[in-house]
Scaffold this motif. Structure first.
Motif, PDB file in Angstrom:
ATOM      1  N   LEU A   1      -3.599   2.303  -7.583  1.00  0.00           N
ATOM      2  CA  LEU A   1      -4.391   2.349  -6.004  1.00  0.00           C
ATOM      3  C   LEU A   1      -5.671   2.396  -5.914  1.00  0.00           C
ATOM      4  CD1 LEU A   1      -3.885   2.557  -3.002  1.00  0.00           C
ATOM      5  CD2 LEU A   1      -3.226   5.094  -3.139  1.00  0.00           C
ATOM      6  N   GLU A   2      -6.272   3.168  -6.751  1.00  0.00           N
ATOM      7  CA  GLU A   2      -7.643   3.421  -6.945  1.00  0.00           C
ATOM      8  C   GLU A   2      -8.501   2.097  -7.015  1.00  0.00           C
ATOM      9  OE1 GLU A   2     -10.418   5.729  -9.994  1.00  0.00           O
ATOM     10  OE2 GLU A   2      -8.461   6.870  -9.130  1.00  0.00           O
ATOM     11  N   LYS A   3      -7.861   1.418  -8.128  1.00  0.00           N
ATOM     12  CA  LYS A   3      -8.523   0.076  -8.515  1.00  0.00           C
ATOM     13  C   LYS A   3      -8.249  -1.128  -7.322  1.00  0.00           C
ATOM     14  CE  LYS A   3     -10.348  -1.185 -11.838  1.00  0.00           C
ATOM     15  NZ  LYS A   3     -11.783  -1.392 -11.970  1.00  0.00           N
ATOM     16  N   PHE A   4      -7.103  -0.974  -6.940  1.00  0.00           N
ATOM     17  CA  PHE A   4      -6.931  -1.712  -5.740  1.00  0.00           C
ATOM     18  C   PHE A   4      -7.797  -1.604  -4.655  1.00  0.00           C
ATOM     19  CE2 PHE A   4      -3.788  -3.307  -2.244  1.00  0.00           C
ATOM     20  CZ  PHE A   4      -4.035  -4.481  -2.382  1.00  0.00           C
TER      21      PHE A   4
ATOM     22  N   LEU B   1       0.743  -1.213  -0.171  1.00  0.00           N
ATOM     23  CA  LEU B   1      -0.040  -0.045   0.017  1.00  0.00           C
ATOM     24  C   LEU B   1       0.912   1.153   0.077  1.00  0.00           C
ATOM     25  CD1 LEU B   1      -3.050  -0.202   2.306  1.00  0.00           C
ATOM     26  CD2 LEU B   1      -3.059   0.349  -0.096  1.00  0.00           C
ATOM     27  N   ARG B   2       1.980   1.135   0.690  1.00  0.00           N
ATOM     28  CA  ARG B   2       2.798   2.357   0.787  1.00  0.00           C
ATOM     29  C   ARG B   2       3.440   2.677  -0.520  1.00  0.00           C
ATOM     30  NH1 ARG B   2       6.219   2.320   6.026  1.00  0.00           N
ATOM     31  NH2 ARG B   2       7.236   0.617   5.036  1.00  0.00           N
ATOM     32  N   ALA B   3       3.700   1.630  -1.020  1.00  0.00           N
ATOM     33  CA  ALA B   3       4.262   1.587  -2.492  1.00  0.00           C
ATOM     34  C   ALA B   3       3.325   2.484  -3.518  1.00  0.00           C
ATOM     35  CB  ALA B   3       5.003   0.420  -3.069  1.00  0.00           C
ATOM     36  N   MET B   4       2.298   2.212  -3.157  1.00  0.00           N
ATOM     37  CA  MET B   4       1.104   2.539  -4.328  1.00  0.00           C
ATOM     38  C   MET B   4       0.777   4.046  -3.738  1.00  0.00           C
ATOM     39  SD  MET B   4      -1.692  -0.208  -4.829  1.00  0.00           S
ATOM     40  CE  MET B   4      -1.371  -2.043  -5.212  1.00  0.00           C
ATOM     41  N   GLU B   5       0.873   4.376  -2.486  1.00  0.00           N
ATOM     42  CA  GLU B   5       0.495   5.479  -2.064  1.00  0.00           C
ATOM     43  C   GLU B   5       1.629   6.615  -2.373  1.00  0.00           C
ATOM     44  OE1 GLU B   5      -1.758   3.929   1.942  1.00  0.00           O
ATOM     45  OE2 GLU B   5       0.152   4.960   2.085  1.00  0.00           O
ATOM     46  N   ASN B   6       2.916   6.390  -2.370  1.00  0.00           N
ATOM     47  CA  ASN B   6       3.972   7.005  -2.387  1.00  0.00           C
ATOM     48  C   ASN B   6       4.569   6.992  -3.774  1.00  0.00           C
ATOM     49  OD1 ASN B   6       3.785   7.640   0.158  1.00  0.00           O
ATOM     50  ND2 ASN B   6       5.504   6.337   0.838  1.00  0.00           N
ATOM     51  N   LYS B   7       4.090   6.273  -4.621  1.00  0.00           N
ATOM     52  CA  LYS B   7       4.585   6.050  -6.188  1.00  0.00           C
ATOM     53  C   LYS B   7       6.044   5.648  -6.056  1.00  0.00           C
ATOM     54  CE  LYS B   7       0.283   8.585  -7.237  1.00  0.00           C
ATOM     55  NZ  LYS B   7      -0.185   9.853  -7.268  1.00  0.00           N
ATOM     56  N   GLU B   8       6.209   4.767  -5.217  1.00  0.00           N
ATOM     57  CA  GLU B   8       7.750   4.353  -5.075  1.00  0.00           C
ATOM     58  C   GLU B   8       8.410   3.677  -6.330  1.00  0.00           C
ATOM     59  OE1 GLU B   8       8.184   2.249  -1.704  1.00  0.00           O
ATOM     60  OE2 GLU B   8       7.658   3.705  -0.136  1.00  0.00           O
TER      61      GLU B   8
ATOM     62  N   GLU C   1     -12.243   0.209   1.884  1.00  0.00           N
ATOM     63  CA  GLU C   1     -11.747   0.965   0.745  1.00  0.00           C
ATOM     64  C   GLU C   1     -11.031   2.183   1.308  1.00  0.00           C
ATOM     65  OE1 GLU C   1     -14.552   2.465  -2.190  1.00  0.00           O
ATOM     66  OE2 GLU C   1     -16.018   2.366  -0.528  1.00  0.00           O
ATOM     67  N   LYS C   2     -11.072   2.680   2.612  1.00  0.00           N
ATOM     68  CA  LYS C   2     -10.559   3.881   2.697  1.00  0.00           C
ATOM     69  C   LYS C   2      -9.024   3.349   3.601  1.00  0.00           C
ATOM     70  CE  LYS C   2     -14.368   6.939   3.291  1.00  0.00           C
ATOM     71  NZ  LYS C   2     -15.527   5.864   3.422  1.00  0.00           N
ATOM     72  N   ILE C   3      -8.798   2.339   3.518  1.00  0.00           N
ATOM     73  CA  ILE C   3      -7.453   1.982   4.385  1.00  0.00           C
ATOM     74  C   ILE C   3      -6.108   2.671   3.802  1.00  0.00           C
ATOM     75  CG2 ILE C   3      -6.911  -0.081   2.663  1.00  0.00           C
ATOM     76  CD1 ILE C   3      -6.607  -0.712   6.285  1.00  0.00           C
ATOM     77  N   LYS C   4      -5.486   3.007   4.743  1.00  0.00           N
ATOM     78  CA  LYS C   4      -4.182   3.416   4.423  1.00  0.00           C
ATOM     79  C   LYS C   4      -3.164   2.641   4.974  1.00  0.00           C
ATOM     80  CE  LYS C   4      -5.389   8.513   3.994  1.00  0.00           C
ATOM     81  NZ  LYS C   4      -6.357   8.646   4.706  1.00  0.00           N
ATOM     82  N   SER C   5      -1.818   2.803   4.349  1.00  0.00           N
ATOM     83  CA  SER C   5      -0.629   1.823   4.853  1.00  0.00           C
ATOM     84  C   SER C   5      -0.410   2.049   6.352  1.00  0.00           C
ATOM     85  CB  SER C   5       0.424   1.937   4.016  1.00  0.00           C
ATOM     86  OG  SER C   5       0.964   3.529   4.241  1.00  0.00           O
ATOM     87  N   GLU C   6      -0.548   3.143   6.916  1.00  0.00           N
ATOM     88  CA  GLU C   6      -0.306   3.357   8.228  1.00  0.00           C
ATOM     89  C   GLU C   6      -1.285   2.954   9.186  1.00  0.00           C
ATOM     90  OE1 GLU C   6      -0.433   7.098   6.364  1.00  0.00           O
ATOM     91  OE2 GLU C   6      -1.576   8.182   7.859  1.00  0.00           O
ATOM     92  N   ASP C   7      -2.401   2.718   8.702  1.00  0.00           N
ATOM     93  CA  ASP C   7      -3.288   2.062   9.591  1.00  0.00           C
ATOM     94  C   ASP C   7      -3.232   0.547   9.762  1.00  0.00           C
ATOM     95  OD1 ASP C   7      -4.776   4.541   9.218  1.00  0.00           O
ATOM     96  OD2 ASP C   7      -6.064   3.719   7.455  1.00  0.00           O
ATOM     97  N   ILE C   8      -2.386  -0.184   9.107  1.00  0.00           N
ATOM     98  CA  ILE C   8      -2.317  -1.682   9.215  1.00  0.00           C
ATOM     99  C   ILE C   8      -1.595  -1.895  10.481  1.00  0.00           C
ATOM    100  CG2 ILE C   8      -1.464  -3.527   8.116  1.00  0.00           C
ATOM    101  CD1 ILE C   8      -1.754  -2.195   5.126  1.00  0.00           C
TER     102      ILE C   8
END
Lengths: 504, 504
Positions: free
Chosen positions: B384-387, B339-346, B398-405
């Motif tokens: 990320l949107e599709k995921f 998730l973090r990779a998708m959020e940060n476009k790493e 669907e509102k999950i963020k990497s930091e919530d895990i």
């Protein structure tokens, strides 16, 4: 992890425990993995099964065998740790890749089989890998030593110890009951350990059991042989070459008869009873383990070579396996047939084979003119006399006569539908009929063959009689006889049903 | 023989009965043989075990699975008859002798495995015989068809159905969580069925389960894919290629990874979900199933040929398997990393591999400039949107963020004892540490690798952190880490214990 013992109403043959699925996952354990159970200062290795229903979290299920072996009850708590698979499993795995075992590896594998450390899957893998990849002569030698070393041994301080065994697959093959007393009467020692039937209608141990106790320990075997010169005991009651029995049962499940195992288990048992000279009987027939003479000769060479390497002198008898040796098949019928032959001094095939092998062993034992001497011992009644001594020493009735032996009361005779010559007797079909009739469990059950191959039969004459102890088993055996066509008389008519009777 | 039902507090996975030893002998039945149980007009085939203690004469013991399947309770009486082994056992036996299966024989064997008609010994024999004797391309084709035909199937009325799978043995190999939404966002259908870990620290299904429900039926998979274009479900919850799971578990017990089974089970599952185009990921490393490039290329050719024969178009990606793909290993840590990779476009290796495979699938699906498009989809946030759409369709947040895990609260960081370059990361050791810490069962457990191979590390900098949910598991994982030396930094010092701290 500390767990409370829960005993389960089951009995296995190996140390095994049931864990709650969740606990197993916590420990990273999968079904089939092993754990070490710590009980005070002792520890045991057991195999894991998992359950989601029977065993709760915090519990460990033990069957009665495992609970007793580890001295545990429901008041106990135990600590468990995952452990690696036994080394021997890795050795077996190398065989999958076509590698040759090392001597020490073979020893470890066989010892782990004998002490139930390997599970059924691993045992199956060992047998299959050996069968498919093959074992060379070194490996067969090592498996023989390993089987021998993993079990009990008998040694005799004095005397020439000889023995004989058949590789099996001929019915009514009770020659040893003539050979053993004849050889013993000639002054040699012959501590014969025989087998029980697994899939046949009777083994020598089953037949001998009609006359005497065959469940003898190695100490009892030694004592009897030192006293009367011979014994016919059930090998399974001893702990000689104990891996053997487990391998045989798994081979049955896999539908395999491995030649390497035939050789090694036979020779390991002979080493175990202290024999020096051994005659191996190899019956050949299309329905047997060895199908023809060429195969028999090749197998014989391998047998002799492995024998030489483990210090045994071997002779081989390649024999006719195309029809039963006795006319009788089934424990009591065979015992009666053997005794009757001795009482009447009959010159039948059973006696011929029994004396042939006796004379080979006697020659090995340094006795001159062994052929004539064996015959003389038999004809003078000394074989019978010695046999009765052996029966008495094994706790049987030394006054027993052939006519005293009870055989099944439920009988059915199949008559010849027409005259002709007996062309073929199917070992497999006769065996199936005898087993359906109840042999070997019902001692009196079996089949009596009135005419053997080459004999002339007239219309209406009996060709075989089925004996059983229970009506329903007799019916089942008759059904098998009708289906299997066990005896073929030359001519065009195959069978007929006429005026309410059925003729073969 | 009529017997009274006795239920046993056990649950097996196959129909099996326990007979009294004496009754079994009366019927001529040995352990491992089969009987037919007659219940009214229905009949069942079950395997026999025998007991001298638990089951009395005249009784038949049934575990809960068998009792429920046959609809029997302790008020019932049943009739049983011995029956022959299944035909498929004879087919397997022919393989022992080096013969080739026929197509129909393979179909029968696989179907008997899928429906639990073969027992564990027979399944082991099938796997071992195939492994040792070998299967040719025809046989691998047939086993693929057979696996496919023995299970459920999904078919999509419209759209280009594509999929990708790895043959496994690389840690943190979660590229599919990038590939699936990217491909779905490009308009293709990708019904990915993933596996759970058997011996690894996490499978794609375990990681996806941190974010959404993965226990989906084939109907649910179809519905979700038709709605949002993609899914990441656990294959084991479906009945697609059901023999596969049983074969994999037995391979684990036997310590075998058969290439024929790798190919057939992967392709059968792709056929089962209706895919037309498939990318197969073959990671290579000394610690993996495929050890080097040559082996990888040969394996790839076989894969492509079998794929062609069963009507699948295959591409192969031979990839680096010498270190974990993600820096994270363990379900929650991996999910957070993805998730973090998708959020940060790493631009990390996970993303590189995920987009590479996405672009290969898109090209197959007729999309031009797929490489640039895949990257564009990712960088624009559509992946990320599709995921998140997929997560929502699978019942996740669907509102999950990497930091919530949530990840494990119990942590231990290993620091570098000296500076240098990371030379080697052992997949096996990292896996063992993560499993000891509780992965995959404890979702938050695992290992985070701060520096990958080739990165520079300074004295005292963290090189890996162990995460666990329980103290005792953290302790066990630390013990494993000390023993296994999972990460090697170039230089002469191997490890040190200094002032109460331990340095790698």
């Amino acid at each position: 992890m500390k767990l409370s013992v829960k005993t389960l109403p089951l009995k296995t043959e190996r140390l095994s425990v049931v864990l709650n699925q969740d606990d197993a996952e916590d420990l990273g354990i999968l079904p089939g993995d092993r754990v070490k159970i710590l009980v005070g200062r002792e520890s045991f290795i057991a195999e894991v099964e998992t359950s989601t229903e029977i065993i709760k979290k915090g519990e460990i299920g033990l069957d009665t065998f495992t609970a007793e072996s580890c001295n545990l009850n429901e008041q106990c708590k135990v600590e468990i740790h995952p452990v690696e698979r036994p080394e021997s499993v890795e050795f077996i795995r190398k065989k999958f890749e076509g590698k040759k075992y090392k001597k020490d590896e073979m020893k470890k594998i066989v010892s782990d089989i004998a002490s139930n450390i390997l599970n059924d899957i691993e045992l199956a893998a060992f047998i299959l890998a050996n069968e498919i990849v093959g074992l060379d002569t070194d490996e067969i030698e090592w498996i023989t030593w390993s089987m021998y070393e993993s079990g009990e041994r008998i040694s005799f301080e004095r005397g020439n110890v000889v023995d004989s065994s058949s590789i099996g697959s001929v019915l009514g093959n009770r020659y040893a009951m003539v050979t053993v007393p004849t050889v013993a009467a000639a002054g040699l020692l012959i501590p014969k350990t025989a087998s029980r039937a697994i899939t046949s209608a009777s083994g020598t141990a089953d037949t001998m059991e009609v006359l005497a106790d065959v469940n003898l320990s190695v100490d009892e075997i030694k004592e009897i042989v030192e006293k009367v010169g011979g014994v016919i005991a059930w090998g399974g009651a001893t702990n000689i070459a104990p891996a053997d029995d487990k391998i045989l049962r798994m081979e049955h499940q896999l539908g395999i008869t491995s030649k390497a195992c035939l050789i090694s288990s036979l020779l390991a048992k002979k080493l175990g009873i202290g024999a020096k000279y051994v005659v191996v009987d190899i019956p050949i027939s299309e329905e047997a383990k060895i199908e023809n003479l060429d195969e028999g000769r090749n197998f014989a060479s391998l047998f002799v070579e492995v024998g030489r390497r483990v210090g045994l002198k071997l002779s081989i008898l390649i024999s006719d396996g195309t029809q039963p040796l006795c006319k009788a098949v089934g424990p009591a019928l065979e015992a009666r047939e053997v005794l009757r032959a001795m009482e009447n001094k009959e010159e039948n095939e059973l006696v011929e084979k029994g004396l042939e092998i006796a004379s080979m062993l006697m020659e090995y034992g340094g006795i001159e003119n062994s052929n004539a001497l064996a015959r003389k011992i038999f004809e003078s009644g000394k074989t019978l006399e010695k046999f009765k001594e052996i029966i008495a020493a094994q706790g049987g009735d030394e006054k027993i006569k052939s006519e005293d032996i009870p055989v099944g009361e439920k009988r059915y005779t199949v008559n010849a539908g027409r005259g002709g010559i007996i062309q073929k007797i199917s070992i497999k079909a006769i065996n199936e009929i005898a087993r359906a009739a109840g042999a070997p469990k019902d001692k009196g059950a079996g089949v009596y063959i009135h005419k053997k191959r080459g004999e002339v039969v007239k219309v209406g004459e009996p060709i075989l009689t089925i004996y059983a102890e229970k009506d329903w088993k007799l019916d089942k055996a008759i059904e098998v006889a009708r289906r299997e066509n066990p005896i073929i008389v030359s001519g065009v008519v195959i069978e007929k049903m006429h005026l309410g009777r059925w003729y073969l």
